[in-house]
Design a protein around this motif. Structure first.
Motif, PDB file in Angstrom:
ATOM      1  N   GLU A  39       0.831  -1.204   0.000  1.00  0.00           N
ATOM      2  CA  GLU A  39       0.000   0.000   0.000  1.00  0.00           C
ATOM      3  C   GLU A  39       0.863   1.251   0.000  1.00  0.00           C
ATOM      4  O   GLU A  39       1.911   1.302   0.662  1.00  0.00           O
ATOM      5  CB  GLU A  39      -0.907   0.002   1.231  1.00  0.00           C
ATOM      6  N   ASP A 390      -8.721   2.224  -5.865  1.00  0.00           N
ATOM      7  CA  ASP A 390      -7.396   2.031  -5.275  1.00  0.00           C
ATOM      8  C   ASP A 390      -6.326   1.777  -6.334  1.00  0.00           C
ATOM      9  O   ASP A 390      -5.177   1.491  -5.989  1.00  0.00           O
ATOM     10  CB  ASP A 390      -7.422   0.872  -4.274  1.00  0.00           C
ATOM     11  N   ALA A 396      -1.864   8.173  -0.972  1.00  0.00           N
ATOM     12  CA  ALA A 396      -1.943   7.361   0.236  1.00  0.00           C
ATOM     13  C   ALA A 396      -3.223   6.526   0.226  1.00  0.00           C
ATOM     14  O   ALA A 396      -4.312   7.040  -0.028  1.00  0.00           O
ATOM     15  CB  ALA A 396      -1.892   8.251   1.466  1.00  0.00           C
ATOM     16  N   GLY A 397      -3.066   5.230   0.492  1.00  0.00           N
ATOM     17  CA  GLY A 397      -4.199   4.316   0.526  1.00  0.00           C
ATOM     18  C   GLY A 397      -4.386   3.514  -0.743  1.00  0.00           C
ATOM     19  O   GLY A 397      -5.081   2.494  -0.736  1.00  0.00           O
ATOM     20  N   ARG A 399      -3.160   1.035  -3.913  1.00  0.00           N
ATOM     21  CA  ARG A 399      -2.237  -0.079  -4.011  1.00  0.00           C
ATOM     22  C   ARG A 399      -0.928   0.398  -4.636  1.00  0.00           C
ATOM     23  O   ARG A 399      -0.910   1.308  -5.477  1.00  0.00           O
ATOM     24  CB  ARG A 399      -2.813  -1.218  -4.861  1.00  0.00           C
TER      25      ARG A 399
END
Length: 495
Positions: A39, A390, A396-397, A399
């Motif tokens: 992540e 994602d 941020a957050g 993949r």
């Protein structure tokens, strides 16, 4: 064996980083990307925390991995039809005699499994981090099989490629009835059996291999699927909540055949069957009412836009065949989600963005379509088509799927802006490093455990074996050298 994620926090930096603000890409000179356990933790400047390793790529662009909604997953045969036309005369459509004799598989099951692995290495090498595989059914007995897609899932897991898998199925095919006369053969029961097998595959493999393997439904082409098969496919999509990809509106022959069989246009047919939804991904949509010589009076673009279905834009393969979107801006401005596909060899997403920009401007879009549009389609557009917030961006957050594109080759020229420069002078060969879900799956152009030269030799051997089988599946059964004429006369040393 799937490669391991990097241990601890990894900080990557380069001359340019593609960041993300308010739903859109931004450029960060000398930016930083920090990820851990698959992540992304930070994108920006001056990360304040501790890291386990720092990697500075220097003159390069770190951006989100490319998402390929129509990713070639077998040995490409575009070269066979590049100059050898018409298709019905050159074995690209089965002759009636081949149909009567019973179609066969032109590759062994082992070869089919190997081809997926080979193709996946080429996708990674070109910076593609998420792929929806596509293969031709011209060379198959009918549809794709459970066995080869089990192999595809294994190959994706081993190589670390993020995939959406599902064996292709159909209820019909075209064949050459007579010189230049193309007819259809349908077997709806066989198509429904293929759908049942595809459903079982989805139920078995969805969200496996640590989340890298997801599933989809892949009916072949709208003209080779009965209304019943498309209706039942839409039902399974709703029940399983998986994407569905259907090649649609990609030729005048297909469009006019659907009108002749059903009395309505392809988009109208899909709409009437409940097939269209935000889960639907449609390559190539180059032939709709009012475009590329289609005169049928149907509100095709409105139907597509209102449905939420996405376009898988594959400009390179379509341009090779002489067609293109009549206006990229028209689809974009109508609110249609546009993602990108390669659908040919090489699976060079950079080349596809370049051709997409060129064909848009040739079609009259001018400066209304920019490099940013095509780069966005290859990243954020693909993520939106899959319903994945994602993927497709670095923030941020999200993949940790990233592609590092080198900018230091003299062939790249001078840089005023990295995206514009790549779309002007770049190539898939400039992809340096690829990270997928926090795993560095390609480092300095090398994929662990992959011998590219040996794979190329095996691919050529399989290709030659397939080509040798062409005479009995070509109208009139001419010899191979008559089907595939050389570009120039060949003179051997003995001549």
């Amino acid at each position: 064996m799937m490669s391991k994620r990097e241990t601890g926090r990894t900080l990557m930096t380069a001359d340019w980083v593609v960041g993300h603000e308010k739903g859109a890409h931004v450029l960060l000179p000398r930016g930083e990307v920090v990820f851990e356990d698959g992540e992304i933790l930070f994108v920006g400047h001056g990360f304040p925390g501790e890291v386990s390793q720092r990697i500075d790529y220097g003159a390069a662009l770190i951006g989100p991995g490319f998402i390929d909604l129509d990713a070639l997953s077998d040995l490409d045969t575009t070269v066979l039809g590049l100059d050898n036309q018409p298709a019905w005369q050159k074995g690209r459509i089965w002759p009636k005699s081949y149909m009567q004799a019973g179609p066969r598989e032109m590759y062994t099951s082992e070869e089919l499994r190997w081809q997926k692995r080979y193709a996946f290495t080429r996708l990674i090498a070109n910076g593609i981090t998420t792929a929806l595989p596509i293969a031709s059914l011209f060379y198959r007995e009918w549809g794709e099989t459970w066995d080869e897609f089990t192999g595809a899932a294994e190959a994706a897991a081993d190589l670390g490629l993020r995939v959406y898998l599902g064996p292709a199925y159909r209820s019909g095919n075209t064949y050459v009835k007579g010189a230049g006369d193309i007819a259809f053969h349908f077997d709806e029961a066989r198509g429904l059996a293929g759908l049942a097998e595809a459903r079982r595959f989805c139920e078995t493999f969805e969200n496996t291999s640590d989340g890298l393997v997801r599933t989809m439904l892949a009916p072949d082409r709208i003209e080779t699927c009965t209304a019943g098969l498309l209706r039942e496919t839409a039902k399974v999509v709703r029940e399983l909540d998986v994407p569905v990809r259907l090649h649609c509106c990609q030729s005048a022959f297909e469009y006019n055949s659907v009108v002749e069989m059903h009395g309505i246009s392809p988009p109208q047919l899909l709409d009437s069957l409940g097939f269209l939804s935000p889960r639907a991904i449609l390559p190539h949509l180059t032939y709709i009412s009012g475009a590329n010589g289609i005169t049928h009076n149907a509100p095709d673009l409105d139907i597509l836009a209102d449905s939420g279905a996405a376009l898988a834009h594959c400009p390179l393969v379509m341009a090779r065949g002489g067609s293109s979107l009549q206006s990229y801006a028209r689809y974009r401005d109508r609110g249609i989600t546009i993602g990108m596909g390669t659908d040919t060899h090489p699976p060079d997403m950079i080349a596809n963005m370049q051709v997409g920009l060129i064909t848009a401007r040739l079609a009259g879009d001018g400066a209304d379509v920019s490099s940013a549009d095509l780069y966005t389609a290859a990243t954020l557009g693909g993520a939106r088509a899959l319903g994945r917030d994602d993927l497709g961006h670095l923030s941020a957050g999200a993949r940790a799927d990233m592609t590092v594109i080198a900018l230091d080759d003299p062939a790249m020229g001078q840089i005023i802006d990295p995206i514009q420069t790549i779309l002007l002078n770049g190539s898939g060969r400039d992809v340096h490093t690829v990270v997928i879900d926090g795993r560095i799956v390609m480092r300095d152009g090398e994929i662990s455990g992959v011998d590219h030269s040996a794979m190329r030799e095996q691919a050529q051997a399989q290709f030659d074996g397939m080509k040798a089988q062409y005479p009995d599946r070509t109208f009139g059964h001419p010899p191979v050298d008559a089907i595939f004429a050389p570009s120039f006369p060949i003179r051997s040393a003995a001549q």
